[in-house]
Write a protein that holds these residues in place. Structure first.
Motif, PDB file in Angstrom:
ATOM      1  N   THR A   1       0.852  -1.200   0.000  1.00 19.45           N
ATOM      2  CA  THR A   1       0.000   0.000   0.000  1.00 19.45           C
ATOM      3  C   THR A   1       0.880   1.240   0.000  1.00 19.45           C
ATOM      4  O   THR A   1       1.772   1.375   0.853  1.00 19.45           O
ATOM      5  N   PHE A   2       0.640   2.121  -0.963  1.00 20.43           N
ATOM      6  CA  PHE A   2       1.354   3.400  -1.010  1.00 20.43           C
ATOM      7  C   PHE A   2       0.488   4.468  -0.355  1.00 20.43           C
ATOM      8  O   PHE A   2      -0.665   4.644  -0.733  1.00 20.43           O
TER       9      PHE A   2
ATOM     10  N   ALA B   1       1.752  -2.827   9.135  1.00 24.08           N
ATOM     11  CA  ALA B   1       2.712  -3.861   8.739  1.00 24.08           C
ATOM     12  C   ALA B   1       3.595  -3.354   7.603  1.00 24.08           C
ATOM     13  O   ALA B   1       3.472  -2.221   7.158  1.00 24.08           O
ATOM     14  N   ASP B   2       4.471  -4.222   7.152  1.00 19.14           N
ATOM     15  CA  ASP B   2       5.445  -3.870   6.107  1.00 19.14           C
ATOM     16  C   ASP B   2       4.816  -3.480   4.785  1.00 19.14           C
ATOM     17  O   ASP B   2       5.517  -3.010   3.905  1.00 19.14           O
ATOM     18  N   ARG B   3       3.518  -3.738   4.644  1.00 17.31           N
ATOM     19  CA  ARG B   3       2.938  -3.448   3.330  1.00 17.31           C
ATOM     20  C   ARG B   3       2.922  -1.958   3.008  1.00 17.31           C
ATOM     21  O   ARG B   3       2.765  -1.572   1.869  1.00 17.31           O
ATOM     22  N   TRP B   4       3.100  -1.064   4.011  1.00 10.35           N
ATOM     23  CA  TRP B   4       2.983   0.374   3.768  1.00 10.35           C
ATOM     24  C   TRP B   4       4.276   0.990   3.256  1.00 10.35           C
ATOM     25  O   TRP B   4       5.353   0.694   3.756  1.00 10.35           O
ATOM     26  N   LYS B   5       4.127   1.908   2.288  1.00 11.89           N
ATOM     27  CA  LYS B   5       5.252   2.747   1.864  1.00 11.89           C
ATOM     28  C   LYS B   5       4.717   4.173   1.808  1.00 11.89           C
ATOM     29  O   LYS B   5       3.699   4.430   1.155  1.00 11.89           O
ATOM     30  N   ILE B   6       5.386   5.072   2.514  1.00 13.85           N
ATOM     31  CA  ILE B   6       4.919   6.471   2.534  1.00 13.85           C
ATOM     32  C   ILE B   6       5.684   7.256   1.475  1.00 13.85           C
ATOM     33  O   ILE B   6       6.912   7.203   1.409  1.00 13.85           O
ATOM     34  N   VAL B   7       4.927   7.989   0.646  1.00  9.86           N
ATOM     35  CA  VAL B   7       5.524   8.778  -0.437  1.00  9.86           C
ATOM     36  C   VAL B   7       5.195  10.251  -0.181  1.00  9.86           C
ATOM     37  O   VAL B   7       4.048  10.584   0.137  1.00  9.86           O
TER      38      VAL B   7
ATOM     39  N   ALA C   1       9.963   2.841  -8.629  1.00  9.37           N
ATOM     40  CA  ALA C   1      11.154   2.189  -8.076  1.00  9.37           C
ATOM     41  C   ALA C   1      10.796   1.235  -6.938  1.00  9.37           C
ATOM     42  O   ALA C   1      11.464   0.220  -6.737  1.00  9.37           O
ATOM     43  N   ARG C   2       9.718   1.566  -6.210  1.00 12.62           N
ATOM     44  CA  ARG C   2       9.413   0.768  -5.023  1.00 12.62           C
ATOM     45  C   ARG C   2       8.342  -0.288  -5.265  1.00 12.62           C
ATOM     46  O   ARG C   2       8.130  -1.162  -4.432  1.00 12.62           O
TER      47      ARG C   2
END
Ligand code: T5A
Length: 195
Positions: A127-128, A170-176, A191-192
């Motif tokens: 999830t972004f 959990a690890d599913r998150w990426k903050i942009v 890239a991610r």
């Protein structure tokens, strides 16, 4: 892979999602792009009520988002995943948690259980979170709907809710950082997103 794009209004989710999907297709990867609320004929009708209808109670709002999601998962998302396609979805369960539980104040445990019931426990792989000051995001939105038109404190609470969820999650998150120029946001997500 099931990837969701989350964040406050006008953060750039749908624009970036479309560009990432274009790159996947160019690379020969099957990809389905979709959104909530509003996939298909059923979803389109619910979207119209949610975004352009009269005001409604938070509970009525919750159940409309869940009805849209239950149908969407069963008719679009699961079949696509089972056929081996990637699915890129603009908003999903985390929007319900943040908008209806954190911001509208509905019971968080109930909302989590209702999300799990509606989706038969389908959780995204990635999830972004497109993080952005809501003042900047709302200024980007030209056609305002019922939810865009909520007071600024509502939108501030949405931003904080997403940040908290992503940080605790959990690890599913990426903050942009969605305040960057659009081209930079696209490159960061691209890239991610690749496994
Ligand atoms: N909701 C949704 C709930 O309350 N509960 C739920 O369970 C669910 C699923 C949906 C509403 O429903 C709520 C949340 C929402 O309020 P929507 O119209 O689908 O409504 O709302 P959004 O998903 O917020 O759509 P937006 O269009 O407002 O936001 P996006 O998709 O994040 O932004 P995007 O890509 O359309 O970009 C907006 C504009 O900004 C420009 C774009 O070109 C575009 O013009 N832009 C940038 N400009 C400068 N720099 C950048 N980095 C830019 N990125 C994009």
């Amino acid at each position: 892979m099931f990837v969701t794009f989350e964040g406050p209004e006008g953060a750039g989710k749908s624009t970036v999602l479309a560009e990432v999907a274009r790159r996947f297709r160019e690379a020969g990867q099957e990809v389905v792009t979709t959104r909530e609320p509003g996939a298909g004929e059923f979803g389109a009708r619910i979207r119209e009520i949610l975004l352009h209808g009269d005001d409604m109670t938070p509970r009525a709002e919750l159940f409309l988002f869940l009805a849209d999601r239950a149908q969407h998962v069963a008719s679009v998302i699961r079949p696509a995943l089972e056929s081996g396609s990637w699915v890129l979805c603009d908003r999903y369960i985390d929007s319900t948690f943040v908008y209806q539980a954190v911001t509208r104040g509905l019971d968080a445990d109930f909302v989590n259980r209702a999300n799990a019931f509606a989706t038969e426990a389908l959780v995204p792989d990635q999830t972004f979170l497109f993080d952005l000051d809501p003042v900047v995001g709302l200024a980007r939105v030209t056609k305002k709907d019922r939810l865009d038109g909520q007071p600024i404190n509502f939108h501030r609470s949405v931003r904080q809710g997403f940040l908290q969820l992503a940080q605790q999650g959990a690890d599913r998150w990426k903050i942009v950082d969605a305040s960057q120029p659009l081209a930079d946001v696209v490159e960061e997500v691209w890239a991610r997103i690749r496994p």
